[in-house]
Design an enzyme around this catalytic site. Structure first.
Site, PDB file in Angstrom:
ATOM      1  CB  CYS A 294       2.585  -3.289  13.091  1.00 36.59           C
ATOM      2  SG  CYS A 294       1.310  -3.996  12.237  1.00 36.59           S
TER       3      CYS A 294
ATOM      4  CB  CYS B 261      -2.624   2.047   9.810  1.00 39.72           C
ATOM      5  SG  CYS B 261      -1.582   0.925   8.597  1.00 39.72           S
TER       6      CYS B 261
HETATM    7  N1  DGL Z   1       1.386  -0.571   9.408  1.00 40.78           N
HETATM    8  C1  DGL Z   1       0.359  -1.612   9.918  1.00 40.78           C
HETATM    9  C2  DGL Z   1      -0.386  -1.266  11.036  1.00 40.78           C
HETATM   10  O1  DGL Z   1       0.114  -0.214  11.601  1.00 40.78           O
HETATM   11  C3  DGL Z   1      -0.150  -2.043   8.755  1.00 40.78           C
HETATM   12  C4  DGL Z   1      -1.099  -3.286   8.927  1.00 40.78           C
HETATM   13  C5  DGL Z   1      -1.385  -4.253   7.649  1.00 40.78           C
HETATM   14  O2  DGL Z   1      -0.424  -4.832   7.192  1.00 40.78           O
HETATM   15  O3  DGL Z   1      -2.560  -4.251   7.491  1.00 40.78           O
HETATM   16  O4  DGL Z   1      -1.607  -1.623  11.272  1.00 40.78           O
END
Ligand code: DGL
Length: 259
Positions: free
Chosen positions: A73, A183
């Site tokens: 993430c 993301c």
């Molecule tokens: N997969 C997360 C990232 O890479 C998502 C972030 C979120 O939950 O806003 O930033």
């Protein structure tokens, strides 16, 4: 210790895009994936909240015996990985928007980056961007609403397409030749991105780089599982497991767990 699983967490289902790269590169490693979908999106939360949630996820993965943690993430990495590294005795692999290869290779001197508010406002992101972007126009765009739609199982509706188009248009107008996906949910938008972007714009996704870095760090610590076993891959979510099961495909099943 080398036979213990690799722990992976994300705010939700997006980090499975990283898990897929990891599993391809390290097919004999056991893995445990946590999707904190109940608390997604992390992108609108404060640095302190993101850090507390990242600590909670890490503690659970360590309780389950993980030998290394992959923070799949960008939002959690850019806000919390320093604290995680300072507080837990295992190696951590993070993911950050890959601004460097885009900035080094751009011909048009304009690159786009699509990420969450939490990532784009983080100190780590600004440090990296400042380091590599001199003389280059960086068009930053918060992907408002995208994580929520993907978490609801939508990776191809007209609503999603229209939203994505509105985020990409200013970048196309600014003549970018690289789009950085900042993301881990966004690789699931690849079919739409390819449809909406002019062909000459290259898309940078760091999934494979994260998998390679995980392998290198496991090797460095003597933690690579050399046994040619059929691995156990566990997927836990604190929301509806069907959405993650669908995204995983290939018969992999997500289970619901309170955490
Ligand atoms: N997969 C997360 C990232 O890479 C998502 C972030 C979120 O939950 O806003 O930033």
């Amino acid at each position: 210790m080398s036979k213990q699983p690799i722990g992976i967490f994300d705010s939700g289902v997006g980090g499975t895009s990283i898990w897929k790269e990891l599993h391809l590169l390290l097919p004999h490693e056991h893995t445990i994936y946590l999707a904190d979908s109940k608390n997604a999106p992390y992108g609108y939360r404060s640095k302190q909240e993101i850090t507390e949630l990242s600590i909670k996820n890490t503690e659970l993965l360590l309780k389950k015996g993980c030998k290394i943690i992959v923070v799949a993430c960008n939002t959690a990495t850019t806000n919390a990985i320093k604290t995680l590294r300072a507080n837990f005795p295992v190696p951590f692999i993070g993911i950050e928007p890959a601004i460097k290869p885009a900035a080094l290779n751009t011909q048009t001197k304009a690159v786009g980056i699509l990420a969450t508010k939490g990532t784009l406002s983080s100190e780590l992101f600004h440090q990296t961007t400042d380091l590599y972007s001199s003389g280059i126009k960086v068009i930053e765009q918060v992907g408002d609403g995208l994580v929520e739609l993907i978490e609801s199982g939508d990776i191809g509706s007209e609503t999603l397409k229209a939203l994505l188009k509105s985020y990409l248009q200013p970048m196309i107008t600014a003549n970018i030749d690289y789009l950085v996906l900042g993301c881990t949910h966004y690789p699931y938008l690849m079919p739409l991105l390819l449809e909406l972007l002019p062909k000459h714009i290259k898309i940078i996704d760091s999934g494979l780089a994260v998998a390679k870095q995980t392998k290198a760090i496991l090797e460095q610590h003597g933690l690579l599982n050399k046994a040619l076993v059929i691995p156990k891959n566990e997927f836990y979510t604190n929301a509806d497991p069907k959405i993650m099961t669908d995204l995983l495909g290939n018969g992999f099943q997500a289970e619901q767990l309170e955490f």
